[in-house]
Design an enzyme around this catalytic site. Structure first.
Site, PDB file in Angstrom:
ATOM      1  N   GLY A 116      92.336  56.755  36.120  1.00  0.00           N
ATOM      2  CA  GLY A 116      92.899  55.606  36.850  1.00  0.00           C
ATOM      3  C   GLY A 116      91.874  54.790  37.611  1.00  0.00           C
ATOM      4  O   GLY A 116      92.219  54.107  38.571  1.00  0.00           O
ATOM      5  N   GLY A 163      89.686  52.610  35.930  1.00  0.00           N
ATOM      6  CA  GLY A 163      89.242  51.483  35.101  1.00  0.00           C
ATOM      7  C   GLY A 163      88.144  51.824  34.115  1.00  0.00           C
ATOM      8  O   GLY A 163      87.474  50.925  33.608  1.00  0.00           O
ATOM      9  N   LEU A 164      87.980  53.120  33.807  1.00  0.00           N
ATOM     10  CA  LEU A 164      86.868  53.520  32.942  1.00  0.00           C
ATOM     11  C   LEU A 164      87.346  54.015  31.571  1.00  0.00           C
ATOM     12  O   LEU A 164      86.598  54.648  30.829  1.00  0.00           O
ATOM     13  CB  LEU A 164      86.008  54.576  33.650  1.00  0.00           C
ATOM     14  CG  LEU A 164      85.476  54.127  35.017  1.00  0.00           C
ATOM     15  CD1 LEU A 164      84.701  55.240  35.699  1.00  0.00           C
ATOM     16  CD2 LEU A 164      84.598  52.876  34.884  1.00  0.00           C
ATOM     17  N   ALA A 196      92.583  56.013  27.102  1.00  0.00           N
ATOM     18  CA  ALA A 196      92.264  55.746  25.689  1.00  0.00           C
ATOM     19  C   ALA A 196      91.328  56.834  25.151  1.00  0.00           C
ATOM     20  O   ALA A 196      91.465  57.277  24.003  1.00  0.00           O
ATOM     21  CB  ALA A 196      91.621  54.376  25.541  1.00  0.00           C
ATOM     22  N   ALA A 197      90.382  57.268  25.991  1.00  0.00           N
ATOM     23  CA  ALA A 197      89.431  58.294  25.534  1.00  0.00           C
ATOM     24  C   ALA A 197      90.157  59.616  25.267  1.00  0.00           C
ATOM     25  O   ALA A 197      89.847  60.319  24.296  1.00  0.00           O
ATOM     26  CB  ALA A 197      88.319  58.480  26.568  1.00  0.00           C
ATOM     27  N   ASP A 226      89.768  49.219  25.302  1.00  0.00           N
ATOM     28  CA  ASP A 226      89.515  50.606  25.733  1.00  0.00           C
ATOM     29  C   ASP A 226      89.474  51.563  24.543  1.00  0.00           C
ATOM     30  O   ASP A 226      88.551  52.379  24.424  1.00  0.00           O
ATOM     31  CB  ASP A 226      90.607  51.081  26.704  1.00  0.00           C
ATOM     32  CG  ASP A 226      90.506  50.415  28.063  1.00  0.00           C
ATOM     33  OD1 ASP A 226      89.873  49.346  28.156  1.00  0.00           O
ATOM     34  OD2 ASP A 226      91.072  50.951  29.028  1.00  0.00           O
TER      35      ASP A 226
HETATM   36  C1  MEV Z   1      91.425  47.298  31.014  1.00  0.00           C
HETATM   37  O1  MEV Z   1      90.373  48.199  30.756  1.00  0.00           O
HETATM   38  C2  MEV Z   1      90.990  45.918  30.682  1.00  0.00           C
HETATM   39  C3  MEV Z   1      92.084  44.857  30.795  1.00  0.00           C
HETATM   40  O2  MEV Z   1      91.479  43.656  30.281  1.00  0.00           O
HETATM   41  C4  MEV Z   1      93.321  45.227  30.029  1.00  0.00           C
HETATM   42  C5  MEV Z   1      93.130  45.208  28.530  1.00  0.00           C
HETATM   43  O3  MEV Z   1      92.142  44.656  28.033  1.00  0.00           O
HETATM   44  O4  MEV Z   1      94.020  45.713  27.847  1.00  0.00           O
HETATM   45  C6  MEV Z   1      92.455  44.594  32.239  1.00  0.00           C
END
Ligand code: MEV
Length: 289
Positions: free
Chosen positions: A76, A78-79, A83-84, A125
């Protein structure tokens, strides 16, 4: 059986990428490792829907598996950890059951799980998690990416605090605000697109000063679309104060992480961020290109 996947750090272009613009992103290689072992019933610490969708996509009917996650990525922040995890699970089942999945299929499966998590993901991601390559990414009706080659990895520091950003909420918030000022938002997204494309060239030329300047502009745009928080601003200001040539939110924002470009002063920036109570990941030298 085991499966590995990469996390990601977006250098430029998050949010604009949801609207068909380019984003520049780098992998954080081999940081998520999944092990699956035979068990009497399905056992894991993940959201049930997420695992059900993955097993369904993989065509795994026999659910007697224990799924264990070993991740160096915080969740949670943003890294790209969800998805990984999806990619690593797909690869672990591929290894255990010889499903014959190629990377395109693994990526498609992880993309389906991202859609479940936040409706309209760009796919950046899961694509980074799967291919683990620095790339200029775009989804204008289909995933397109150009891998980037360079010899000198950028000296990056990622930092995060207590706040967790929920990508689904941030993407929905941006959508709502865009509905009220579409022309302004589209200009900002166009500018993010330009920054990402220009940033890809600067990255390949190892031009850190100019790349940092673009990251700072991008941070201002992310603030303008409403995804910054006082704590993210504090981290960005601190990194710049300690000499980072660029610092910005990375990922969806609303909490989560910043990324700072720190040529020649990584350890000073790292020390100060930690002293202020943030956690950090120093990336220089860890990237594959
Ligand atoms: C999330 O890592 C990046 C965003 O641009 C969402 C996405 O691309 O799906 C915020």
């Amino acid at each position: 059986a085991t499966g590995m996947a990469a996390g990601k750090v977006i250098l430029l272009g998050e949010h604009g990428v949801v609207y068909g613009r380019h984003a520049l992103a780098l992998p954080i290689p081999d940081v998520v490792n999944v092990t699956i072992t035979r068990a009497s019933e399905l056992s894991h610490d993940l959201p049930g829907e997420f695992v059900d969708l993955l097993l369904n996509e993989l065509g795994v009917e026999d659910k007697g598996w224990q799924i264990s996650i070993d991740s160096e990525l915080p969740f949670g922040k943003g890294l790209g950890s969800s998805a990984a995890i999806a990619v690593a699970i797909a690869r672990a089942f591929d290894n255990a059951l010889q499903l014959g999945l190629d990377d395109e299929r693994v990526n498609a499966i992880a993309f389906a799980s991202e859609k479940l998590a936040h409706g309209t993901p760009s796919g950046v991601d899961n694509t980074l998690a799967t291919f683990a390559k620095p790339m200029l990414f775009r989804n204008a009706g289909g995933l397109q990416f150009e891998s980037l080659d360079f010899d000198t990895p950028p000296p990056l520091i990622i930092a995060w605090g207590q706040e967790t950003g929920r990508t689904s909420e941030q993407v929905a918030g941006v959508r709502k605000r865009r509905e009220q000022s579409a022309a302004h938002f589209d200009c900002l997204f166009d500018e993010m697109d330009r920054l990402s494309r220009q940033g890809a060239e600067l990255l390949q030329a190892a031009n850190w000063e100019e790349l940092g300047a673009l990251m700072n502009i991008c941070h201002g745009l992310l603030n303008a679309i409403g995804v910054s928080t006082p704590d993210l601003e504090r981290m960005v200001a601190l990194a710049r104060h300690c000499g980072a040539v660029g610092a910005k939110i990375t990922g969806a924002g609303g909490g989560g992480s910043i990324v700072a470009l720190c040529p020649g002063n990584s350890s000073a920036v790292d020390t100060e961020l930690r002293r202020a109570g943030y956690q950090t990941l120093v990336l220089a030298g860890k990237q594959v290109s």
